[in-house]
Motif scaffolding. Structure first.
Motif, PDB file in Angstrom:
ATOM      1  N   TYR A  59       4.856  -3.226  50.851  1.00 28.54           N
ATOM      2  CA  TYR A  59       4.416  -4.168  49.824  1.00 28.54           C
ATOM      3  C   TYR A  59       4.218  -3.467  48.484  1.00 28.54           C
ATOM      4  N   PHE A  60       3.481  -2.360  48.495  1.00 25.86           N
ATOM      5  CA  PHE A  60       3.350  -1.517  47.311  1.00 25.86           C
ATOM      6  C   PHE A  60       4.298  -0.332  47.418  1.00 25.86           C
ATOM      7  N   PHE A  61       4.898   0.035  46.289  1.00 27.54           N
ATOM      8  CA  PHE A  61       5.776   1.190  46.204  1.00 27.54           C
ATOM      9  C   PHE A  61       5.343   2.004  44.986  1.00 27.54           C
ATOM     10  N   ALA A  62       5.216   3.318  45.158  1.00 24.81           N
ATOM     11  CA  ALA A  62       4.579   4.158  44.138  1.00 24.81           C
ATOM     12  C   ALA A  62       5.573   4.939  43.292  1.00 24.81           C
ATOM     13  N   THR A  63       5.292   4.980  41.992  1.00 19.63           N
ATOM     14  CA  THR A  63       5.947   5.909  41.084  1.00 19.63           C
ATOM     15  C   THR A  63       4.941   7.006  40.733  1.00 19.63           C
ATOM     16  N   ILE A  64       5.398   8.017  40.013  1.00 21.22           N
ATOM     17  CA  ILE A  64       4.473   9.044  39.520  1.00 21.22           C
ATOM     18  C   ILE A  64       4.985   9.578  38.190  1.00 21.22           C
ATOM     19  N   GLY A  65       4.067   9.749  37.253  1.00 14.71           N
ATOM     20  CA  GLY A  65       4.464  10.258  35.947  1.00 14.71           C
ATOM     21  C   GLY A  65       3.252  10.594  35.098  1.00 14.71           C
ATOM     22  N   ILE A  66       3.522  11.103  33.908  1.00 13.37           N
ATOM     23  CA  ILE A  66       2.460  11.418  32.952  1.00 13.37           C
ATOM     24  C   ILE A  66       2.769  10.686  31.652  1.00 13.37           C
ATOM     25  N   HIS A  67       1.834   9.849  31.259  1.00 11.77           N
ATOM     26  CA  HIS A  67       1.993   8.969  30.102  1.00 11.77           C
ATOM     27  C   HIS A  67       2.008   9.802  28.815  1.00 11.77           C
ATOM     28  N   PRO A  68       2.750   9.349  27.794  1.00  9.70           N
ATOM     29  CA  PRO A  68       2.772  10.106  26.537  1.00  9.70           C
ATOM     30  C   PRO A  68       1.388  10.276  25.903  1.00  9.70           C
ATOM     31  N   HIS A  69       0.473   9.361  26.164  1.00  8.21           N
ATOM     32  CA  HIS A  69      -0.886   9.538  25.636  1.00  8.21           C
ATOM     33  C   HIS A  69      -1.511  10.844  26.103  1.00  8.21           C
ATOM     34  N   GLU A  70      -1.160  11.275  27.310  1.00 10.74           N
ATOM     35  CA  GLU A  70      -1.903  12.341  27.982  1.00 10.74           C
ATOM     36  C   GLU A  70      -1.223  13.696  27.985  1.00 10.74           C
ATOM     37  N   VAL A  71       0.040  13.789  27.574  1.00 11.04           N
ATOM     38  CA  VAL A  71       0.816  15.000  27.845  1.00 11.04           C
ATOM     39  C   VAL A  71       0.199  16.264  27.245  1.00 11.04           C
ATOM     40  N   ALA A  72      -0.495  16.133  26.126  1.00 12.73           N
ATOM     41  CA  ALA A  72      -1.079  17.322  25.494  1.00 12.73           C
ATOM     42  C   ALA A  72      -2.316  17.820  26.219  1.00 12.73           C
ATOM     43  N   TYR A 103      -0.491   4.985  18.905  1.00 20.93           N
ATOM     44  CA  TYR A 103      -1.792   5.643  18.977  1.00 20.93           C
ATOM     45  C   TYR A 103      -1.720   7.139  18.683  1.00 20.93           C
ATOM     46  N   GLU A 104      -0.610   7.782  19.088  1.00 14.54           N
ATOM     47  CA  GLU A 104      -0.431   9.228  18.890  1.00 14.54           C
ATOM     48  C   GLU A 104      -1.610  10.025  19.464  1.00 14.54           C
ATOM     49  N   HIS A 105      -2.012   9.686  20.672  1.00 16.09           N
ATOM     50  CA  HIS A 105      -3.064  10.465  21.329  1.00 16.09           C
ATOM     51  C   HIS A 105      -2.603  11.899  21.604  1.00 16.09           C
ATOM     52  N   SER A 106      -1.299  12.087  21.737  1.00 20.74           N
ATOM     53  CA  SER A 106      -0.708  13.424  21.833  1.00 20.74           C
ATOM     54  C   SER A 106       0.264  13.603  20.667  1.00 20.74           C
ATOM     55  N   ARG A 134       6.638   2.808  22.406  1.00 19.76           N
ATOM     56  CA  ARG A 134       5.905   1.949  21.479  1.00 19.76           C
ATOM     57  C   ARG A 134       5.950   2.567  20.089  1.00 19.76           C
ATOM     58  N   ASP A 135       6.471   1.799  19.145  1.00 21.00           N
ATOM     59  CA  ASP A 135       6.650   2.261  17.767  1.00 21.00           C
ATOM     60  C   ASP A 135       7.423   3.579  17.722  1.00 21.00           C
ATOM     61  N   ALA A 136       8.330   3.781  18.674  1.00 21.65           N
ATOM     62  CA  ALA A 136       9.056   5.045  18.772  1.00 21.65           C
ATOM     63  C   ALA A 136      10.488   4.829  19.226  1.00 21.65           C
ATOM     64  N   ASP A 137      11.028   3.637  18.997  1.00 19.98           N
ATOM     65  CA  ASP A 137      12.331   3.307  19.559  1.00 19.98           C
ATOM     66  C   ASP A 137      13.440   4.240  19.098  1.00 19.98           C
ATOM     67  N   PHE A 157       9.452  -4.244  27.793  1.00 19.95           N
ATOM     68  CA  PHE A 157      10.341  -4.363  26.630  1.00 19.95           C
ATOM     69  C   PHE A 157       9.887  -5.525  25.760  1.00 19.95           C
ATOM     70  N   THR A 158       9.706  -5.261  24.459  1.00 27.22           N
ATOM     71  CA  THR A 158       9.264  -6.306  23.531  1.00 27.22           C
ATOM     72  C   THR A 158      10.127  -6.367  22.274  1.00 27.22           C
ATOM     73  N   GLY A 159      11.266  -5.682  22.283  1.00 23.04           N
ATOM     74  CA  GLY A 159      12.120  -5.642  21.105  1.00 23.04           C
ATOM     75  C   GLY A 159      13.014  -6.859  20.970  1.00 23.04           C
ATOM     76  N   GLY A 160      13.851  -6.811  19.952  1.00 22.44           N
ATOM     77  CA  GLY A 160      14.780  -7.891  19.693  1.00 22.44           C
ATOM     78  C   GLY A 160      16.157  -7.640  20.289  1.00 22.44           C
ATOM     79  N   PRO A 161      17.127  -8.524  20.002  1.00 21.91           N
ATOM     80  CA  PRO A 161      18.457  -8.428  20.622  1.00 21.91           C
ATOM     81  C   PRO A 161      19.188  -7.129  20.316  1.00 21.91           C
TER      82      PRO A 161
END
Length: 257
Positions: A59-72, A103-106, A134-137, A157-161
């Motif tokens: 039912y649940f399937f897991a991914t794993i990663g490190i968000h750009p906010h946190e990489v630093a 946000y540029e947390h990193s 986000r704001d980095a396309d 995804f929230t961009g245009g065509p």
């Protein structure tokens, strides 16, 4: 209907009081599978996505990663732990990873470095990648063009065509969130109308970005049905066709067979 929420954070503390009820409502709404996005939370802590997958097999399937906010902020030993977790057979994808200049947390350079690192990891392991931007396309696209993953999805995804076509031309899927129901989301709706149905996924990104009529409240996987209904309305298709296609697409991308 058979629906897949392709991006959810059900391990969030926001569900600690009623997680079982949230899962039950998802099942009742026709959600047959949920991709739980595993994220680095702090030193030695990669969240609870794998625990959910173990507690709810199939039912649940897991991914794993490190968000750009946190990489630093990630210590070297946790980058090594990411490699170990990513290689586990039960890890279906790498991410979410990417760039976030809102946000540029990193620092941006750190974000680009570790985005490339996680793309390389996904390529080496032969696993799809879940991409946050986000704001980095422009930078996201340039990196993806240079390191085109074998399989991947632009989550939320929230961009245009025009932006949709650029990512689609790289062979990526687009995952549509509840934002598609917002009144100010006409560029996204135009992109959804134009995009091939066989390249779309649906997601909640819960607990964030609840669709109308739940906007401003906690999101949950049951609400992914609203995303499917909105796409069906935009494309002039039966919702059952949208459900079947987006489920098939998620099954193919994440190899959930």
């Amino acid at each position: 209907m058979d629906l897949i929420d392709s991006h959810a954070h059900v391990d969030s503390e926001k569900y600690d009081g009623d997680r079982d009820e949230v899962i039950a409502r998802a099942r009742q709404s026709g959600v047959s599978r949920i991709v739980a996005v595993g994220q680095w939370q702090g030193p030695g802590d990669f969240g609870g996505a794998h625990a959910l997958a173990k507690a709810h097999p199939g039912y649940f399937f897991a991914t794993i990663g490190i968000h750009p906010h946190e990489v630093a902020n990630v210590p070297e030993e946790d980058w090594l732990e990411l490699e170990r977790l990513a290689a586990l057979p039960e890890t279906i994808a790498i991410g979410e990873t990417g760039l976030d200049y809102f946000y540029e947390h990193s620092p941006r350079e750190e974000q680009r470095k570790w985005f490339r690192h996680q793309l390389e990891l996904a390529s080496r392991l032969g696993k799809p990648v879940v991409i946050h931007t986000r704001d980095a396309d422009d930078d996201t696209f340039e990196i993806l063009r240079d390191m085109t993953p074998k399989a991947g999805v632009i989550h939320c995804f929230t961009g245009g065509p025009e932006r949709a076509r650029a990512y689609l031309d790289l062979g990526l899927y687009l995952s549509v969130p509840g934002v598609v129901t917002f009144k100010n989301a006409e560029p996204l709706r135009e992109a959804v109308r134009a995009a091939p149905l066989d390249r779309l996924l649906i997601e909640t990104d819960c607990p964030y970005l609840a669709p109308i009529p739940h906007r401003g409240k906690r999101n949950e996987p049951a609400f992914v049905r609203i995303v499917a209904e909105t796409i069906a309305e935009l494309k002039g298709l039966p919702v059952e066709e949208v459900a079947a296609a987006t489920t098939s697409n998620a099954m193919e991308l994440f190899r959930l067979g």
